[in-house]
Scaffold this motif. Structure first.
Motif, PDB file in Angstrom:
ATOM      1  N   THR A 168      10.684  11.033  50.154  1.00 56.88           N
ATOM      2  CA  THR A 168       9.553  11.070  51.073  1.00 56.88           C
ATOM      3  C   THR A 168       9.985  11.676  52.401  1.00 56.88           C
ATOM      4  OG1 THR A 168       8.463   9.158  50.074  1.00 56.88           O
ATOM      5  CG2 THR A 168       7.928   9.655  52.372  1.00 56.88           C
ATOM      6  N   ALA A 169       9.278  12.729  52.807  1.00 56.57           N
ATOM      7  CA  ALA A 169       9.646  13.465  54.014  1.00 56.57           C
ATOM      8  C   ALA A 169       8.624  14.558  54.264  1.00 56.57           C
ATOM      9  CB  ALA A 169      11.041  14.078  53.877  1.00 56.57           C
ATOM     10  N   VAL A 170       8.718  15.138  55.436  1.00 55.34           N
ATOM     11  CA  VAL A 170       8.018  16.389  55.687  1.00 55.34           C
ATOM     12  C   VAL A 170       8.979  17.515  55.315  1.00 55.34           C
ATOM     13  CG1 VAL A 170       6.898  17.862  57.379  1.00 55.34           C
ATOM     14  CG2 VAL A 170       6.652  15.379  57.536  1.00 55.34           C
ATOM     15  N   TYR A 171       8.512  18.425  54.479  1.00 55.30           N
ATOM     16  CA  TYR A 171       9.336  19.531  54.011  1.00 55.30           C
ATOM     17  C   TYR A 171       8.952  20.793  54.783  1.00 55.30           C
ATOM     18  CZ  TYR A 171      11.196  16.689  50.260  1.00 55.30           C
ATOM     19  OH  TYR A 171      11.862  15.718  49.546  1.00 55.30           O
ATOM     20  N   TYR A 172       9.961  21.394  55.399  1.00 45.19           N
ATOM     21  CA  TYR A 172       9.753  22.573  56.217  1.00 45.19           C
ATOM     22  C   TYR A 172      10.393  23.787  55.548  1.00 45.19           C
ATOM     23  CZ  TYR A 172       8.711  19.254  59.969  1.00 45.19           C
ATOM     24  OH  TYR A 172       8.171  18.245  60.731  1.00 45.19           O
ATOM     25  N   CYS A 173       9.641  24.867  55.449  1.00 47.04           N
ATOM     26  CA  CYS A 173      10.237  26.092  54.955  1.00 47.04           C
ATOM     27  C   CYS A 173      10.736  26.926  56.137  1.00 47.04           C
ATOM     28  CB  CYS A 173       9.252  26.885  54.104  1.00 47.04           C
ATOM     29  SG  CYS A 173       7.741  27.396  54.957  1.00 47.04           S
ATOM     30  N   PHE A 174      11.664  27.801  55.842  1.00 49.49           N
ATOM     31  CA  PHE A 174      12.186  28.694  56.872  1.00 49.49           C
ATOM     32  C   PHE A 174      12.525  30.032  56.232  1.00 49.49           C
ATOM     33  CE2 PHE A 174      16.658  29.055  55.831  1.00 49.49           C
ATOM     34  CZ  PHE A 174      16.900  27.953  55.030  1.00 49.49           C
ATOM     35  N   VAL A 175      12.567  31.047  57.074  1.00 51.73           N
ATOM     36  CA  VAL A 175      13.043  32.363  56.669  1.00 51.73           C
ATOM     37  C   VAL A 175      13.945  32.884  57.769  1.00 51.73           C
ATOM     38  CG1 VAL A 175      10.988  32.861  55.287  1.00 51.73           C
ATOM     39  CG2 VAL A 175      11.080  33.594  57.676  1.00 51.73           C
ATOM     40  N   THR A 207      18.217  39.083  60.385  1.00 53.54           N
ATOM     41  CA  THR A 207      19.578  39.206  60.919  1.00 53.54           C
ATOM     42  C   THR A 207      19.714  38.539  62.280  1.00 53.54           C
ATOM     43  OG1 THR A 207      18.999  41.368  61.802  1.00 53.54           O
ATOM     44  CG2 THR A 207      20.094  41.316  59.655  1.00 53.54           C
ATOM     45  N   THR A 208      18.588  38.316  62.962  1.00 52.70           N
ATOM     46  CA  THR A 208      18.673  37.784  64.317  1.00 52.70           C
ATOM     47  C   THR A 208      17.829  36.539  64.573  1.00 52.70           C
ATOM     48  OG1 THR A 208      16.899  39.265  65.038  1.00 52.70           O
ATOM     49  CG2 THR A 208      19.170  40.049  65.308  1.00 52.70           C
ATOM     50  N   GLU A 209      16.906  36.214  63.673  1.00 50.54           N
ATOM     51  CA  GLU A 209      15.963  35.138  63.959  1.00 50.54           C
ATOM     52  C   GLU A 209      15.832  34.179  62.784  1.00 50.54           C
ATOM     53  OE1 GLU A 209      14.973  36.651  67.773  1.00 50.54           O
ATOM     54  OE2 GLU A 209      14.442  34.749  66.827  1.00 50.54           O
ATOM     55  N   VAL A 210      15.383  32.963  63.123  1.00 52.79           N
ATOM     56  CA  VAL A 210      14.981  31.980  62.123  1.00 52.79           C
ATOM     57  C   VAL A 210      13.549  31.571  62.441  1.00 52.79           C
ATOM     58  CG1 VAL A 210      15.410  29.737  61.067  1.00 52.79           C
ATOM     59  CG2 VAL A 210      17.334  31.100  61.931  1.00 52.79           C
ATOM     60  N   TYR A 211      12.703  31.588  61.438  1.00 47.81           N
ATOM     61  CA  TYR A 211      11.306  31.217  61.610  1.00 47.81           C
ATOM     62  C   TYR A 211      11.023  29.984  60.746  1.00 47.81           C
ATOM     63  CZ  TYR A 211      10.962  35.957  63.458  1.00 47.81           C
ATOM     64  OH  TYR A 211      11.151  37.106  64.186  1.00 47.81           O
ATOM     65  N   TRP A 212      10.191  29.090  61.297  1.00 48.07           N
ATOM     66  CA  TRP A 212       9.887  27.826  60.615  1.00 48.07           C
ATOM     67  C   TRP A 212       8.404  27.699  60.316  1.00 48.07           C
ATOM     68  CZ3 TRP A 212      13.657  24.532  59.040  1.00 48.07           C
ATOM     69  CH2 TRP A 212      14.932  24.703  59.584  1.00 48.07           C
ATOM     70  N   GLY A 213       8.108  27.084  59.206  1.00 50.89           N
ATOM     71  CA  GLY A 213       6.736  26.738  58.888  1.00 50.89           C
ATOM     72  C   GLY A 213       6.381  25.392  59.498  1.00 50.89           C
ATOM     73  N   GLN A 214       5.128  24.988  59.308  1.00 47.54           N
ATOM     74  CA  GLN A 214       4.634  23.789  59.970  1.00 47.54           C
ATOM     75  C   GLN A 214       4.959  22.515  59.202  1.00 47.54           C
ATOM     76  OE1 GLN A 214       2.920  25.478  57.891  1.00 47.54           O
ATOM     77  NE2 GLN A 214       1.542  24.103  56.795  1.00 47.54           N
ATOM     78  N   GLY A 215       5.389  22.631  57.987  1.00 48.92           N
ATOM     79  CA  GLY A 215       5.753  21.451  57.210  1.00 48.92           C
ATOM     80  C   GLY A 215       4.658  20.992  56.282  1.00 48.92           C
ATOM     81  N   THR A 216       5.061  20.426  55.176  1.00 46.33           N
ATOM     82  CA  THR A 216       4.125  19.825  54.233  1.00 46.33           C
ATOM     83  C   THR A 216       4.662  18.453  53.839  1.00 46.33           C
ATOM     84  OG1 THR A 216       2.888  20.178  52.169  1.00 46.33           O
ATOM     85  CG2 THR A 216       5.176  20.951  52.199  1.00 46.33           C
ATOM     86  N   GLN A 217       3.780  17.468  53.866  1.00 47.85           N
ATOM     87  CA  GLN A 217       4.195  16.079  53.637  1.00 47.85           C
ATOM     88  C   GLN A 217       4.317  15.786  52.153  1.00 47.85           C
ATOM     89  OE1 GLN A 217       4.771  13.345  55.947  1.00 47.85           O
ATOM     90  NE2 GLN A 217       5.525  12.404  54.047  1.00 47.85           N
ATOM     91  N   VAL A 218       5.443  15.212  51.774  1.00 49.84           N
ATOM     92  CA  VAL A 218       5.646  14.706  50.424  1.00 49.84           C
ATOM     93  C   VAL A 218       5.868  13.204  50.524  1.00 49.84           C
ATOM     94  CG1 VAL A 218       7.167  14.691  48.410  1.00 49.84           C
ATOM     95  CG2 VAL A 218       6.602  16.855  49.540  1.00 49.84           C
TER      96      VAL A 218
END
Length: 114
Positions: free
Chosen positions: A89-96, A99-110
């Motif tokens: 049980t957690a909020v799952y966050y995706c990322f991409v 070469t220079t940046e990391v971007y995050w999604g808003q999360g989805t609750q499981v």
């Protein structure tokens, strides 16, 4: 870059879910894609990642139950999660990454609960 995660929900112990994350925006190719999660009262932790060439990496404790995949043409990354446990049980966050940046999604609750 915008990331839209989906697929979370309430599932019983032992169940499965498939989380999906779609990346959109001005960047058309990403190096790494993956997932972290954050349980209530805990720090965010690494779950899995996959390179553009398909090399995967998993948190040791999750190997065998979680499978990550990506579609480079669609810029999507999926996480198949099986044999779910209440401690998943957690909020799952995706990322991409580029070469220079990391971007995050808003999360989805499981939530794993009977």
């Amino acid at each position: 870059v915008q990331l839209q995660a989906s697929g979370g929900g309430l599932v019983q112990p032992g169940g499965s879910l498939r989380l999906s994350c779609a990346a959109s925006g001005s960047i058309f190719r990403f190096n790494g894609m993956g997932w972290y999660r954050q349980a209530p009262g805990k720090q965010r932790e690494f779950v899995a990642a996959i390179t553009s060439g398909g090399t995967t990496n998993y948190a040791d404790s999750l190997k065998g139950r979680f499978i990550i995949s990506r579609d480079n043409a669609k810029n999507t990354v999926d996480l198949q999660v099986d044999s779910l446990k209440p401690e998943d049980t957690a909020v799952y966050y995706c990322f991409v990454t580029t070469t220079t940046e990391v971007y995050w999604g808003q999360g989805t609750q499981v939530t794993v609960s009977s």
